[in-house]
Write an enzyme that holds these catalytic residues in place. Sequence first.
Site, PDB file in Angstrom:
ATOM      1  N   TYR A 100       9.312  26.412  30.806  1.00  0.00           N
ATOM      2  CA  TYR A 100       8.025  25.977  31.335  1.00  0.00           C
ATOM      3  C   TYR A 100       6.880  26.916  30.975  1.00  0.00           C
ATOM      4  O   TYR A 100       5.747  26.716  31.390  1.00  0.00           O
ATOM      5  CB  TYR A 100       8.076  25.829  32.864  1.00  0.00           C
ATOM      6  CG  TYR A 100       8.660  27.013  33.612  1.00  0.00           C
ATOM      7  CD1 TYR A 100       8.077  28.262  33.553  1.00  0.00           C
ATOM      8  CD2 TYR A 100       9.817  26.860  34.378  1.00  0.00           C
ATOM      9  CE1 TYR A 100       8.610  29.341  34.230  1.00  0.00           C
ATOM     10  CE2 TYR A 100      10.363  27.933  35.064  1.00  0.00           C
ATOM     11  CZ  TYR A 100       9.748  29.166  34.992  1.00  0.00           C
ATOM     12  OH  TYR A 100      10.275  30.234  35.657  1.00  0.00           O
ATOM     13  N   CYS A 111       7.282  37.622  24.422  1.00  0.00           N
ATOM     14  CA  CYS A 111       8.303  37.838  25.448  1.00  0.00           C
ATOM     15  C   CYS A 111       9.679  37.767  24.801  1.00  0.00           C
ATOM     16  O   CYS A 111       9.858  37.078  23.793  1.00  0.00           O
ATOM     17  CB  CYS A 111       8.155  36.757  26.526  1.00  0.00           C
ATOM     18  SG  CYS A 111       9.265  36.989  27.925  1.00  0.00           S
ATOM     19  N   CYS A 124     -12.924  16.794  48.735  1.00  0.00           N
ATOM     20  CA  CYS A 124     -12.577  18.150  49.191  1.00  0.00           C
ATOM     21  C   CYS A 124     -13.630  18.681  50.162  1.00  0.00           C
ATOM     22  O   CYS A 124     -13.295  19.318  51.166  1.00  0.00           O
ATOM     23  CB  CYS A 124     -12.471  19.104  48.009  1.00  0.00           C
ATOM     24  SG  CYS A 124     -11.053  18.824  46.956  1.00  0.00           S
ATOM     25  N   ASP A 141      -6.596  34.821  33.689  1.00  0.00           N
ATOM     26  CA  ASP A 141      -5.277  34.782  33.070  1.00  0.00           C
ATOM     27  C   ASP A 141      -4.881  33.351  32.686  1.00  0.00           C
ATOM     28  O   ASP A 141      -4.135  33.131  31.741  1.00  0.00           O
ATOM     29  CB  ASP A 141      -4.276  35.371  34.080  1.00  0.00           C
ATOM     30  CG  ASP A 141      -2.866  35.341  33.576  1.00  0.00           C
ATOM     31  OD1 ASP A 141      -2.686  35.576  32.368  1.00  0.00           O
ATOM     32  OD2 ASP A 141      -1.963  35.103  34.378  1.00  0.00           O
ATOM     33  N   CYS A 167      -7.004  26.016  42.591  1.00  0.00           N
ATOM     34  CA  CYS A 167      -7.441  26.556  41.298  1.00  0.00           C
ATOM     35  C   CYS A 167      -7.984  25.442  40.387  1.00  0.00           C
ATOM     36  O   CYS A 167      -7.356  24.406  40.227  1.00  0.00           O
ATOM     37  CB  CYS A 167      -6.256  27.245  40.616  1.00  0.00           C
ATOM     38  SG  CYS A 167      -6.662  27.814  38.957  1.00  0.00           S
ATOM     39  N   CYS A 227      -3.021  18.632  45.513  1.00  0.00           N
ATOM     40  CA  CYS A 227      -3.685  18.266  46.774  1.00  0.00           C
ATOM     41  C   CYS A 227      -2.729  17.668  47.811  1.00  0.00           C
ATOM     42  O   CYS A 227      -2.761  18.081  48.971  1.00  0.00           O
ATOM     43  CB  CYS A 227      -4.854  17.322  46.510  1.00  0.00           C
ATOM     44  SG  CYS A 227      -5.578  16.682  48.023  1.00  0.00           S
ATOM     45  N   ARG A 282      14.884  29.482  32.970  1.00  0.00           N
ATOM     46  CA  ARG A 282      14.611  30.854  32.540  1.00  0.00           C
ATOM     47  C   ARG A 282      15.719  31.317  31.585  1.00  0.00           C
ATOM     48  O   ARG A 282      16.699  31.940  31.979  1.00  0.00           O
ATOM     49  CB  ARG A 282      14.479  31.802  33.747  1.00  0.00           C
ATOM     50  CG  ARG A 282      13.267  31.455  34.612  1.00  0.00           C
ATOM     51  CD  ARG A 282      12.892  32.562  35.562  1.00  0.00           C
ATOM     52  NE  ARG A 282      12.370  33.726  34.875  1.00  0.00           N
ATOM     53  CZ  ARG A 282      11.105  33.876  34.476  1.00  0.00           C
ATOM     54  NH1 ARG A 282      10.218  32.946  34.702  1.00  0.00           N
ATOM     55  NH2 ARG A 282      10.726  34.974  33.854  1.00  0.00           N
ATOM     56  N   SER A 335      10.455  38.373  38.227  1.00  0.00           N
ATOM     57  CA  SER A 335      10.502  36.910  38.168  1.00  0.00           C
ATOM     58  C   SER A 335      11.938  36.415  38.343  1.00  0.00           C
ATOM     59  O   SER A 335      12.812  36.692  37.515  1.00  0.00           O
ATOM     60  CB  SER A 335       9.964  36.426  36.814  1.00  0.00           C
ATOM     61  OG  SER A 335       8.633  36.839  36.660  1.00  0.00           O
TER      62      SER A 335
HETATM   63  S1  SF4 Z   1      -8.911  30.276  41.038  1.00  0.00           S
HETATM   64 FE1  SF4 Z   1      -7.799  29.762  39.174  1.00  0.00          FE
HETATM   65  S2  SF4 Z   1      -9.376  29.823  37.561  1.00  0.00           S
HETATM   66 FE2  SF4 Z   1     -10.205  30.923  39.318  1.00  0.00          FE
HETATM   67  S3  SF4 Z   1      -9.676  33.100  38.912  1.00  0.00           S
HETATM   68 FE3  SF4 Z   1      -8.058  32.204  40.225  1.00  0.00          FE
HETATM   69  S4  SF4 Z   1      -6.445  31.538  38.796  1.00  0.00           S
HETATM   70 FE4  SF4 Z   1      -8.360  31.825  37.627  1.00  0.00          FE
HETATM   71  S1  SF4 Z   2      -6.228  19.766  50.601  1.00  0.00           S
HETATM   72 FE1  SF4 Z   2      -6.850  18.429  48.897  1.00  0.00          FE
HETATM   73  S2  SF4 Z   2      -8.743  17.462  49.622  1.00  0.00           S
HETATM   74 FE2  SF4 Z   2      -8.376  19.247  50.929  1.00  0.00          FE
HETATM   75  S3  SF4 Z   2      -9.573  20.890  49.946  1.00  0.00           S
HETATM   76 FE3  SF4 Z   2      -7.447  21.004  49.187  1.00  0.00          FE
HETATM   77  S4  SF4 Z   2      -7.438  19.863  47.281  1.00  0.00           S
HETATM   78 FE4  SF4 Z   2      -9.299  19.264  48.396  1.00  0.00          FE
END
Ligand code: SF4
Ligand code: SF4
Length: 450
Positions: A29, A23, A349, A308, A362, A381, A143, A131
């Site tokens: 980041y 780039c 979850c 990716d 992800c 989360c 950036r 971006s």
């Molecule tokens: S959820 Fe995350 S690991 Fe799965 S394809 Fe999408 S970006 Fe990739």
């Molecule tokens: S909000 Fe948190 S506990 Fe609920 S599905 Fe998503 S990651 Fe899991």
Amino acid sequence: MATMSTAVSSAFHLLAKPTGAVCNLDCKYCFFLSKESLYPGSRFRMEDSLLETYIRQLLEAHGRTAEVIVAWQGGEPTLMGLDFFKRSVELAEKYKKPGQRLLHTMQTNGTKLDDEWCAFFKEHNFLIGLSVDGPREIHDTYRVNKGGAGSFDQVMQGWRLLAKHNVDFNILCTVHAANQNRPLEIYRFFRDELGAQYIQFIPIVERATAQFLPLANIGWSERPGGQRPLYTQAGHLVTERSVDGEQYGRFLCAIFDEWIQRDVGQVFVQLFDATLGAHVGQYSLCIFAPTCGNALALEHNGDLYACDHYVEPDYLLGNIHETHMLDLVNSAKQRQFGLDKQQTLPRYCQECTVRFACNGGCPRNRFIRTPDGEDGLNYLCPGYKLFFNHVDRPMKMMAGLLRQGRYADEIMQLYQPDVEPPTAVKVGRNDPCPCGSGKKFKNCHGRPAV
Ligand code: SF4
Ligand code: SF4
């Protein structure tokens, strides 16, 4: 030449990186920059023979799919020069099957664009992802160019040219420590100053081990001697630039509350669309789908990776010069990669009330522990929980409108998050509630009707 198996899969998306991770900017980041070290000595330029192989296989692999997306990303793809993309369009026209329509997309930092580029984008209906992290002061925090100077002026020049040529564009805004507390300022800048209709908010989560953290905090720039630290998916800590998990949720809630009152149907925020999709059982974003594995990445030399975000040796599927991409996409390794997303979901979850919308997020961000000590909870989360709960009622109402064949933007009259009682409600007290529950409005989402 690689030949493909007879099975045809149309349900995958591929991001091609013609310059690898190279780039012209040095965003602090951007840990993708560190991926250069996977290919020591490479020129980082996709050769014409690979370009042709890639386009041909992509169109073969999509069989009778009506719309095939030819997606370019980086690094910075414009460093390949315009002729490369003219050739890609020419090859796509040559290899497309009867009934196939092409959608060309490119994600760019916008700093290399000029009239010629933008006229080309317009002529071939490219969809451009630009971006931008917000107004100048925010954008320039991370950036920066190779000399460490902010890139805002160059990016705005690119935006002006895109607008001048009437090119369709999305704004891609990363959310991080420097802008996480300024959601409305950023959103209004995109909406009112840039006239953006499509916006994506992408959380920055730079993961690190305790040992690696001090180095990671300095950034991913090239170091004296041409060295870079290599980013890997390891550790339970994050850099100081990373977004706070819960604040990411607050950031989204603040924008949602403004959007739902005045911008539905005018401004499309990818994450809001994806959430509405989940409420009607459709997943448009891999991160919130129950399984994944259908969003792959192609490196400049033909190496195909599972995703990716997993351009790492363990996730290399093979090279499309040797094996047709469709066989790699359909390989047991890739299928298992996609299933792992579901099969490694922690119990916390599985029992979560917003799991249908989130599905644990992800896998790359699943590196913290649940309250009961199980590994594999998503770092974001707290923010996801906050956001998905916050939007649950209006999303249900919009889903109900859609099921009735009505427009989701009617929600702007039905739902006013901060105003009690609402000033304009089209639904009478005894009418069916638009959320689709079958109850009367007064007995369901029963705010007093006026
Ligand atoms: S959820 Fe995350 S690991 Fe799965 S394809 Fe999408 S970006 Fe990739
Ligand atoms: S909000 Fe948190 S506990 Fe609920 S599905 Fe998503 S990651 Fe899991």
